[in-house]
Design a protein around this motif. Structure first.
Motif, short mmCIF file in Angstrom:
data_model
loop_
_atom_site.label_atom_id
_atom_site.label_comp_id
_atom_site.label_asym_id
_atom_site.label_seq_id
_atom_site.Cartn_x
_atom_site.Cartn_y
_atom_site.Cartn_z
N UNK A 1 7.07 -13.82 -6.81
CA UNK A 1 5.81 -14.10 -7.00
C UNK A 1 6.33 -13.71 -8.31
N UNK A 2 7.03 -13.29 -8.84
CA UNK A 2 7.10 -11.99 -10.06
C UNK A 2 7.20 -10.37 -9.68
N UNK A 3 6.19 -10.06 -9.31
CA UNK A 3 5.80 -8.87 -9.25
C UNK A 3 5.90 -8.74 -7.54
N UNK A 4 5.63 -7.89 -6.58
CA UNK A 4 5.29 -7.38 -4.97
C UNK A 4 3.41 -5.54 -5.88
N UNK A 5 2.57 -7.12 -5.22
CA UNK A 5 1.28 -5.94 -5.40
C UNK A 5 1.58 -4.92 -4.62
N UNK A 6 1.06 -4.18 -5.70
CA UNK A 6 0.57 -2.44 -5.23
C UNK A 6 -0.75 -1.87 -5.14
N UNK A 7 -0.14 -1.29 -3.98
CA UNK A 7 -1.87 -0.42 -3.23
C UNK A 7 -2.39 0.52 -3.19
N UNK A 8 -1.64 1.90 -4.52
CA UNK A 8 -2.37 3.19 -4.01
C UNK A 8 -3.16 4.14 -3.91
N UNK A 9 -2.98 4.67 -2.32
CA UNK A 9 -3.61 5.18 -1.71
C UNK A 9 -4.32 6.10 -3.45
N UNK A 10 -5.90 5.59 -2.85
CA UNK A 10 -6.70 6.15 -4.24
C UNK A 10 -7.68 7.19 -3.80
N UNK A 11 -7.94 8.80 -3.47
CA UNK A 11 -8.99 9.54 -3.25
C UNK A 11 -9.70 9.95 -4.41
N UNK A 12 -10.76 9.43 -3.97
CA UNK A 12 -12.30 9.52 -4.88
C UNK A 12 -13.06 10.32 -3.92
N UNK A 13 -13.85 10.90 -5.60
CA UNK A 13 -13.33 10.77 -6.67
C UNK A 13 -12.32 11.56 -7.62
N UNK B 1 -9.86 11.82 -10.43
CA UNK B 1 -9.24 11.53 -11.30
C UNK B 1 -8.24 11.10 -11.55
N UNK B 2 -6.86 12.00 -11.33
CA UNK B 2 -5.87 11.62 -11.18
C UNK B 2 -5.59 10.26 -10.21
N UNK B 3 -5.92 10.25 -9.44
CA UNK B 3 -4.99 9.97 -8.61
C UNK B 3 -6.65 8.80 -8.36
N UNK B 4 -7.36 8.10 -8.92
CA UNK B 4 -8.22 7.12 -8.96
C UNK B 4 -6.96 6.35 -9.89
N UNK B 5 -6.84 6.62 -10.99
CA UNK B 5 -6.61 6.41 -12.52
C UNK B 5 -5.23 6.05 -12.32
N UNK B 6 -4.50 6.37 -11.10
CA UNK B 6 -2.99 6.12 -10.82
C UNK B 6 -3.22 4.70 -10.01
N UNK B 7 -4.11 4.25 -9.37
CA UNK B 7 -4.19 3.09 -8.60
C UNK B 7 -4.92 2.14 -10.14
N UNK B 8 -5.81 2.00 -10.78
CA UNK B 8 -5.78 1.41 -11.58
C UNK B 8 -5.07 0.29 -12.91
N UNK B 9 -4.00 1.53 -12.72
CA UNK B 9 -2.80 0.60 -13.18
C UNK B 9 -2.38 0.21 -12.04
N UNK B 10 -2.74 -0.19 -11.08
CA UNK B 10 -1.63 -1.26 -10.40
C UNK B 10 -2.66 -2.44 -10.40
N UNK B 11 -2.52 -2.63 -8.89
CA UNK B 11 -3.45 -3.71 -8.55
C UNK B 11 -4.16 -4.22 -6.89
N UNK C 1 0.99 -1.34 0.07
CA UNK C 1 -0.06 0.12 0.09
C UNK C 1 1.16 1.38 0.05
N UNK C 2 0.58 2.22 -0.87
CA UNK C 2 1.68 3.63 -1.23
C UNK C 2 0.55 4.63 -1.25
N UNK C 3 1.30 5.85 -1.38
CA UNK C 3 0.88 7.21 -0.87
C UNK C 3 2.16 8.18 -0.88
N UNK C 4 1.68 9.51 -0.69
CA UNK C 4 2.47 10.50 -0.88
C UNK C 4 2.99 10.75 0.32
N UNK C 5 2.54 10.16 1.18
CA UNK C 5 3.28 11.06 2.28
C UNK C 5 2.32 11.77 2.87
#
Length: 279
Positions: free
Chosen positions: A161-173, A175-185, A97-101
């Protein structure tokens, strides 16, 4: 997908935090999470990689991570090695789980030259994630991002397993923040604006799940919708809430308590031993 349950160890000594991970596995939780801070008022903090390394060798089943890793203040090549170590110690059970701090952390605000604007931190977050993904090949690579560039290096072996799952913080709604999240896991959901500290309702989760379905290709693979919850005072009532959130599309319920006047190592252990509020 059935709802999974995690617990955040927020207060306690280093050894108590590791004990919580072991107890969480014993009492039926699906994940144990620490947190990532340097200098926050009124809070003792430990290196999350040290806590997770110890937890990795004392558990066998549960997912491990931190809510959340503040990537913009970390050197990506060191982060890659730290994550890889815990990933291998745990047999591939690490998630990120990752974010901007947060600027409340003096790890940002007290360090001259640190990039602190939201835009700069978001760019650093994206740079670091792109670097991590390149590093997981286990092959030589160089990197040229917005703020981070390196000459050729190799970080091996690859994750279990080839990669580590990434769960970015998505600030809903957003668009920019959520668009980052959906590129990951997965997405660790936070509401925007005045509702930033609110817990998500089933209607909120349903809206997030609908947004994800519209913006993420089905062939992109499984995606986690992570909901953070306060530690409940009534586990029976929490079970009903958990059922409603699961029906709305949540895949993870992660409990945390952040008030040092109310939360202790002992109270957290007591809650862990009650077990998760499974529907």
């Amino acid at each position: 997908m059935s709802l999974q349950f995690g617990f955040v160890g927020s207060f306690g000594s280093a050894s108590e935090l590791v004990t919580m991970a072991r107890e969480a596995e014993e009492h039926g939780w699906d994940g144990y999470f620490t947190w990532d801070g340097i200098s926050l008022p009124g809070m003792d903090s430990y290196d999350p990689w040290g806590i997770l390394s110890a937890a990795a060798v004392q558990t066998e089943r549960i997912t491990l991570g931190a809510l959340v890793f503040a990537l913009p203040r970390r050197r990506p090549w060191e982060l890659a090695r730290q994550a890889l170590t815990v990933d291998h110690l745990s047999g591939g059970r690490l998630v990120l789980p990752v974010g901007v701090g947060v600027l409340d952390d003096a790890g940002f605000s007290a360090v001259p030259g640190q990039l602190t604007s939201l835009r700069e931190r978001a760019e650093l977050l994206d740079d670091t994630l792109a670097f991590l993904e390149r590093s997981w090949s286990g092959e030589a690579f160089s990197f040229d991002g917005t703020h981070i560039s390196t000459r050729e290096m190799t970080i091996s072996p690859p994750p279990v397993k080839g990669r580590v799952p990434v769960w970015p913080v998505g600030v809903f709604p957003s668009e920019r923040s959520m668009s980052r999240a959906v590129r990951w896991d997965g997405v660790t959901v936070q509401l925007r604006g005045d509702r930033g500290m609110d817990m998500l309702t089933p209607d909120d989760v349903r809206a997030v799940a609908g947004w994800v379905a519209e913006h993420r290709a089905p062939e992109a693979g499984p995606f986690e919708l992570v909901v953070q919850r306060d530690v409940p005072t009534d586990v029976a009532s929490a079970t009903e809430v958990a059922r409603a959130l699961e029906d709305a599309g949540a895949t993870w319920w992660i409990e945390a308590g952040w008030d040092p006047t109310k939360v202790t190592a002992e109270s957290q252990l007591a809650r862990i031993r009650q077990g998760p509020p499974r529907p």
